[in-house]
Scaffold this motif. Structure first.
Motif, mmCIF file in Angstrom:
data_model
loop_
_atom_site.group_PDB
_atom_site.id
_atom_site.type_symbol
_atom_site.label_atom_id
_atom_site.label_comp_id
_atom_site.label_asym_id
_atom_site.label_seq_id
_atom_site.Cartn_x
_atom_site.Cartn_y
_atom_site.Cartn_z
ATOM 1 N N ASP A 41 12.465 9.140 -4.567
ATOM 2 C CA ASP A 41 12.771 10.183 -5.552
ATOM 3 C C ASP A 41 14.260 10.176 -5.884
ATOM 4 N N PRO A 42 14.631 10.274 -7.160
ATOM 5 C CA PRO A 42 16.054 10.383 -7.503
ATOM 6 C C PRO A 42 16.573 11.796 -7.243
ATOM 7 N N VAL A 43 17.821 11.859 -6.763
ATOM 8 C CA VAL A 43 18.508 13.126 -6.531
ATOM 9 C C VAL A 43 19.824 13.061 -7.294
ATOM 10 N N GLU A 44 19.905 13.771 -8.387
ATOM 11 C CA GLU A 44 21.054 13.712 -9.289
ATOM 12 C C GLU A 44 22.023 14.845 -8.957
ATOM 13 N N ILE A 45 23.174 14.482 -8.407
ATOM 14 C CA ILE A 45 24.187 15.463 -8.036
ATOM 15 C C ILE A 45 25.317 15.436 -9.060
ATOM 16 N N THR A 46 25.716 16.599 -9.516
ATOM 17 C CA THR A 46 26.828 16.705 -10.468
ATOM 18 C C THR A 46 27.803 17.780 -9.989
ATOM 19 N N GLY A 47 29.038 17.708 -10.526
ATOM 20 C CA GLY A 47 30.001 18.786 -10.321
ATOM 21 C C GLY A 47 31.080 18.532 -9.302
ATOM 22 N N SER A 48 30.966 17.492 -8.473
ATOM 23 C CA SER A 48 31.968 17.269 -7.431
ATOM 24 C C SER A 48 33.023 16.259 -7.886
ATOM 25 N N THR B 83 2.925 1.182 -5.226
ATOM 26 C CA THR B 83 2.649 2.039 -6.380
ATOM 27 C C THR B 83 3.790 3.037 -6.561
ATOM 28 N N ILE B 84 4.090 3.351 -7.803
ATOM 29 C CA ILE B 84 5.017 4.429 -8.118
ATOM 30 C C ILE B 84 4.207 5.707 -8.287
ATOM 31 N N GLY B 85 4.613 6.761 -7.598
ATOM 32 C CA GLY B 85 3.863 8.014 -7.616
ATOM 33 C C GLY B 85 4.240 8.913 -8.781
ATOM 34 N N ARG B 86 4.066 10.223 -8.564
ATOM 35 C CA ARG B 86 4.423 11.199 -9.602
ATOM 36 C C ARG B 86 5.929 11.209 -9.795
ATOM 37 N N SER B 87 6.386 11.769 -10.880
ATOM 38 C CA SER B 87 7.822 11.887 -11.123
ATOM 39 C C SER B 87 8.327 13.184 -10.519
ATOM 40 N N GLN B 88 9.285 13.068 -9.589
ATOM 41 C CA GLN B 88 9.981 14.263 -9.091
ATOM 42 C C GLN B 88 11.476 13.966 -9.042
ATOM 43 N N ILE B 89 12.244 14.724 -9.787
ATOM 44 C CA ILE B 89 13.687 14.539 -9.881
ATOM 45 C C ILE B 89 14.369 15.799 -9.369
ATOM 46 N N VAL B 90 15.288 15.620 -8.428
ATOM 47 C CA VAL B 90 16.082 16.726 -7.910
ATOM 48 C C VAL B 90 17.406 16.751 -8.658
ATOM 49 N N GLN B 91 17.809 17.932 -9.123
ATOM 50 C CA GLN B 91 19.078 18.105 -9.810
ATOM 51 C C GLN B 91 19.911 19.133 -9.054
ATOM 52 N N GLY B 92 21.002 18.642 -8.460
ATOM 53 C CA GLY B 92 21.879 19.535 -7.705
ATOM 54 C C GLY B 92 23.231 19.667 -8.370
ATOM 55 N N HIS C 70 21.554 9.791 -6.316
ATOM 56 C CA HIS C 70 21.136 9.337 -5.006
ATOM 57 C C HIS C 70 19.640 9.028 -5.055
ATOM 58 N N VAL C 71 19.127 8.468 -3.968
ATOM 59 C CA VAL C 71 17.692 8.187 -3.851
ATOM 60 C C VAL C 71 17.235 8.621 -2.468
ATOM 61 N N VAL C 72 16.111 9.320 -2.409
ATOM 62 C CA VAL C 72 15.556 9.716 -1.106
ATOM 63 C C VAL C 72 15.242 8.468 -0.297
ATOM 64 N N GLY D 31 0.783 -1.225 0.000
ATOM 65 C CA GLY D 31 0.000 0.000 0.000
ATOM 66 C C GLY D 31 0.815 1.275 0.000
ATOM 67 N N LYS D 32 2.127 1.180 -0.085
ATOM 68 C CA LYS D 32 2.976 2.367 -0.067
ATOM 69 C C LYS D 32 3.129 2.929 -1.480
ATOM 70 N N THR D 33 3.526 4.214 -1.519
ATOM 71 C CA THR D 33 3.808 4.880 -2.787
ATOM 72 C C THR D 33 5.232 5.412 -2.743
ATOM 73 N N TYR D 34 5.985 5.181 -3.829
ATOM 74 C CA TYR D 34 7.395 5.540 -3.868
ATOM 75 C C TYR D 34 7.712 6.346 -5.124
ATOM 76 N N GLY D 35 8.871 7.009 -5.082
ATOM 77 C CA GLY D 35 9.321 7.797 -6.208
ATOM 78 C C GLY D 35 9.842 6.945 -7.347
ATOM 79 N N VAL D 36 10.103 7.596 -8.477
ATOM 80 C CA VAL D 36 10.421 6.878 -9.716
ATOM 81 C C VAL D 36 11.828 6.276 -9.719
ATOM 82 N N GLY D 37 12.639 6.582 -8.711
ATOM 83 C CA GLY D 37 13.974 5.996 -8.640
ATOM 84 C C GLY D 37 14.085 4.872 -7.631
ATOM 85 N N MET D 38 12.966 4.425 -7.070
ATOM 86 C CA MET D 38 12.999 3.468 -5.963
ATOM 87 C C MET D 38 13.458 2.085 -6.405
ATOM 88 N N PRO D 39 14.539 1.568 -5.807
ATOM 89 C CA PRO D 39 14.905 0.166 -6.049
ATOM 90 C C PRO D 39 14.143 -0.743 -5.095
#
Length: 400
Positions: A367-374, A246-255, A293-295, A159-167
């Motif tokens: 939710d996926p959290v995509e970090i770049t630049g480091s 269930t997979i919920g809405r798509s939310q992607i963080v880009q840092g 990363h993944v929340v 019955g849980k809902t997870y983001g689109v990056g959930m393994p």
């Protein structure tokens, strides 16, 4: 003389007629004819001309009587050919009957519940053959006794809902050496066609992830048939595990650690662009790792300590964990002057408390959290959810 020849000719013609009739009769009395003398077309006959006897019941036990080390989750049944099952029970050592079901045609009886480990089960019953005679159904078999039963836990729940990056992660409490058997016991079913695969990230952890992010709204069912499955070295699964989510809405963080911004993309549209301060670039122990990363969890407040850097029990608001190495997205008032300008944190992405609250309310586990630049890359040392650090080919190479 003429009269005598006339009588001889008549007698000869009469004899020829009789022979002709006998010849016709012989043509209709063979085994392939349709006459009453044949007993009907195609009827089975013995060499003596009598109907062949009907066969007795042929009984097959699966597993065979006397079998040992049987998996308690293996298919167990009795099948009868040339007959039907009249009565049948399977009992455990305490005499308790095992639940089972008889097929509509009466030829197969199948066990309907998992059996126990290390027990001997006994068949008792009868079958009636097509010959009208009853035959006994008897026999026994013994299930395997594990050297140890291994438990497993899931990171997803009903019955849980997870983001689109959930393994999907299954974690065992002991090492698994028969990874192939375990993988065969795992099934992922999706409402939307989704390419994905299992990968072993350690001897105790196997993950499933899609090739690309999940499609929003996908219904997912996981069945892990671990009970009765060999895990290697005499170990077996303690119980099955299942989850439907269930997979919920798509939310992607880009840092981006170089532009000092944190952008939120929801369902393909940018909805926020926050100034941020990431980990100090000059110290490898403080750099925010690049990679997806993944929340993992959310906390309205969180107490942070790092003796190496001389701080303890620093409470921050609106903390969203994105790895197990101490990386969070959270609010932090003292670094507001640096946010959007310089990286000064100890690895986290700092936002103003107000912006952190808005992001916190929108964040979802998975939710996926995509970090770049480091200069540092996310990897196995950073905790459970580094699945997206692998290319698809690298992921497939980790299959059993």
């Amino acid at each position: 003389m003429g009269a005598t020849r006339s009588r001889l000719l008549s007698k000869a013609l009469l004899t020829a007629g009789i022979v002709a009739v006998l010849g016709l009769t012989a043509c209709t009395s063979g085994g392939d004819g349709d006459g009453a003398a044949t007993g009907g077309k195609g009827a089975a006959t013995s060499p003596s001309g009598q109907a062949a006897p009907k066969p007795p019941a042929k009984i097959t036990l699966d597993p065979a009587s006397g079998a040992a080390d049987v998996s308690p989750a293996a298919p167990v049944k009795v099948t009868v050919a040339d007959g039907r099952i009249e009565a049948l029970t399977l009992t455990n050592p305490a005499g308790k009957q095992v639940t089972g079901a008889l097929s509509p045609d009466g030829t197969t009886w199948t066990v309907g519940e998992p059996l126990g480990y290390g027990k001997t089960y006994t068949w008792t019953g009868t079958a009636k053959g097509t010959d009208g005679k009853s035959a006994p159904i008897t026999g026994s078999f013994t299930t395997v006794t594990p050297a140890r039963q291994i438990n497993a836990s899931l990171n997803v729940g009903d019955g849980k809902t997870y983001g689109v990056g959930m393994p999907i992660a299954i974690t065992f409490d002991r090492d698994v050496t028969d990874k192939a058997s375990v993988t065969k016991a795992l099934t992922v079913t999706t409402s939307v066609p989704t390419e994905g695969a299992w990968a072993w990230l350690s001897n105790r952890q196997v993950h499933w992830r899609p090739k690309t992010y999940w499609a929003p709204g996908t219904q997912v069912s996981l069945v892990a048939k671990l009970y009765g499955t060999p895990l290697g070295d005499g170990k077996y699964g303690a119980e099955d595990r299942t989850a439907n989510f269930t997979i919920g809405r798509s939310q992607i963080v880009q840092g981006n650690t170089q532009t000092h911004r944190l952008v939120i993309i929801r369902d393909g549209q940018q909805v926020a662009d926050y100034p941020a301060s990431y980990g100090l670039d000059s110290d490898p122990g403080r750099v925010t790792n690049s990679g997806t990363h993944v929340v993992m969890s959310k906390h309205e407040t969180y107490s942070m300590s790092n003796p190496k850097y001389h701080y303890e029990n620093v409470v921050v608001p609106w903390a969203v964990r994105i790895s197990n190495n101490g990386e969070f997205i959270h609010g932090y008032g003292p670094s507001v002057p640096e946010q959007g300008r310089r990286n000064v944190s100890h690895g986290c992405a700092n936002l103003s408390p107000a912006n952190a609250k808005v992001y916190f309310d929108s964040a979802m586990v998975g939710d996926p959290v995509e970090i770049t630049g480091s200069t540092n890359q996310l990897g196995p040392e950073d905790g459970d959810y580094y699945d997206w650090a692998f290319t698809w080919d690298q992921w497939l190479a980790k299959a059993a």
